[in-house]
Design an enzyme around this catalytic site. Structure first.
Site, mmCIF file in Angstrom:
data_model
loop_
_atom_site.group_PDB
_atom_site.id
_atom_site.type_symbol
_atom_site.label_atom_id
_atom_site.label_comp_id
_atom_site.label_asym_id
_atom_site.label_seq_id
_atom_site.Cartn_x
_atom_site.Cartn_y
_atom_site.Cartn_z
ATOM 1 N N THR A 188 4.040 0.890 2.310
ATOM 2 C CA THR A 188 2.839 1.422 2.954
ATOM 3 C C THR A 188 3.124 2.352 4.118
ATOM 4 O O THR A 188 2.262 3.146 4.491
ATOM 5 C CB THR A 188 1.951 0.265 3.457
ATOM 6 N N LEU A 216 11.713 2.935 4.939
ATOM 7 C CA LEU A 216 10.572 2.037 4.825
ATOM 8 C C LEU A 216 10.435 1.212 6.096
ATOM 9 O O LEU A 216 11.378 0.543 6.518
ATOM 10 C CB LEU A 216 10.770 1.110 3.616
ATOM 11 N N VAL A 217 9.261 1.248 6.730
ATOM 12 C CA VAL A 217 9.044 0.477 7.954
ATOM 13 C C VAL A 217 7.968 -0.590 7.792
ATOM 14 O O VAL A 217 7.860 -1.492 8.615
ATOM 15 C CB VAL A 217 8.691 1.387 9.155
ATOM 16 N N SER A 218 7.161 -0.506 6.733
ATOM 17 C CA SER A 218 6.142 -1.528 6.516
ATOM 18 C C SER A 218 5.770 -1.546 5.044
ATOM 19 O O SER A 218 5.783 -0.508 4.371
ATOM 20 C CB SER A 218 4.892 -1.250 7.364
ATOM 21 N N SER A 219 5.455 -2.739 4.551
ATOM 22 C CA SER A 219 5.088 -2.864 3.144
ATOM 23 C C SER A 219 4.065 -3.973 2.970
ATOM 24 O O SER A 219 3.904 -4.839 3.839
ATOM 25 C CB SER A 219 6.327 -3.157 2.290
#
Length: 320
Positions: free
Chosen positions: A89, A96-99
């Site tokens: 996300t 990638l820092v948030s999922s």
């Protein structure tokens, strides 16, 4: 305790069909057995929490979003929002820092959390707000607090939650320090990987509380005795999460090769044993499953162990 207020949504009908299919899929693999959690997954519209997300493309990440003028790409976005998989996300500089976590893994974690009516829950890692929405559906928003270090993430989660009628406490803060202003808690659940158990969490728990957190590539479930003592074992499942930013120490990097169970062990002991020692132990103990491992927190010390907290196989975890 469903507090949702319906709002117009052009994808509502298709989303409802996709949601029903997702619930059937999660039920089929045995991860969704509690009727209360089944109702939460059936009612909370996941697509409203992921208005855009990223998928791997030939030159890096490619964005899918609800407002794409291409109807085929909009359909792809909606289908992806209800696949039983993790969703990227937030991406910064290609990292990638948030999922959004895999729904079946969420269901497993929520079941393990064993919440009861009236429990107060602290979530570490706000993400999209979807996980907090499931908790709000089950417990009521007044019993849910979610924390994230990134103000963009908390603002986005707050907006998503309000769009479906939930207004829990959404706090921008270092999750490793908990959220003392809303303590005490009966449950703490982390949706980000940790190097060890932050001591402030235990101090913010009621006696008998449960703490569920990803360590290495597993999920640790601790029972809190008091503000300085907790103990528990890992669940059987594997789990991979984005690391908690702001936590002291580091999340051990799993070994990229070999058996998945060895990667779990290596993630726990990599700061104490070298790889050859860890592999020798793993083979000698007949490739132990995750459930044989646990963690004890006592005062200002904490350690991981195999089979027995006081046994011969124990390794200190990084300073929390």
């Amino acid at each position: 305790m469903d507090e949702r207020r319906e709002r117009p949504d052009e994808f509502a009908e298709a989303g409802a069909r996709a949601r029903r299919a997702l619930v059937r899929e999660i039920e089929a693999d045995g991860s969704l057995t509690d009727p209360a959690w089944r109702a939460a997954f059936a009612d909370v519209p996941r697509h409203l929490f992921v208005p855009y997300y990223y998928v791997p493309g030939t030159g890096g990440y490619e964005r899918l979003w609800s407002g794409d003028p291409n109807p085929e790409r909009r359909d792809s976005w909606l289908r992806g929002a209800y696949e039983d998989t993790a969703i990227a996300t937030r991406v910064r500089d290609g990292e990638l820092v948030s999922s959004a976590s895999q729904p079946s893994l969420m269901a497993l974690m929520l079941h393990a959390l064993d919440v009861r009516d009236g429990d107060d829950v602290l979530e570490i890692g706000a993400g999209t707000g979807y996980h907090a929405a499931l908790l709000c559906h089950r417990l009521g928003a007044e019993h849910v607090t979610t924390v994230d270090l990134d103000e963009e993430i908390t603002e986005s989660a707050r907006t998503h939650l309000a769009a479906v009628g939930y207004r829990p406490a959404v706090v921008t803060a270092d999750g490793a320090r908990g959220c003392p202003e809303h303590a005490p808690y009966d449950r703490i659940v982390a949706t980000c990987a940790l190097p060890s158990v932050p001591y402030p969490w235990l101090a913010q728990c009621r006696p008998g509380a449960l703490v569920l957190a990803p360590l290495s590539t597993g999920l640790l479930l601790l029972r809190v005795r008091d503000g300085a003592h907790a103990e528990g074992r890992f669940l059987a499942t594997s789990a991979y999460f984005v690391a908690l930013r702001g936590a002291a120490g580091r999340v051990p990097r799993p070994d990229p090769a070999g058996d998945e169970r060895f990667r779990f062990l290596w993630g726990l002991v990599g700061g104490t044993l070298d790889r050859r020692e860890a592999l020798s132990l793993w083979l000698r103990e007949r490739r132990p499953e995750r459930e044989r491992f646990g963690v004890t927190v006592s005062g200002d010390r904490q350690w991981a162990w195999l089979d027995d907290p006081g046994g011969p196989y124990a390794w200190p975890l990084p300073d929390a």
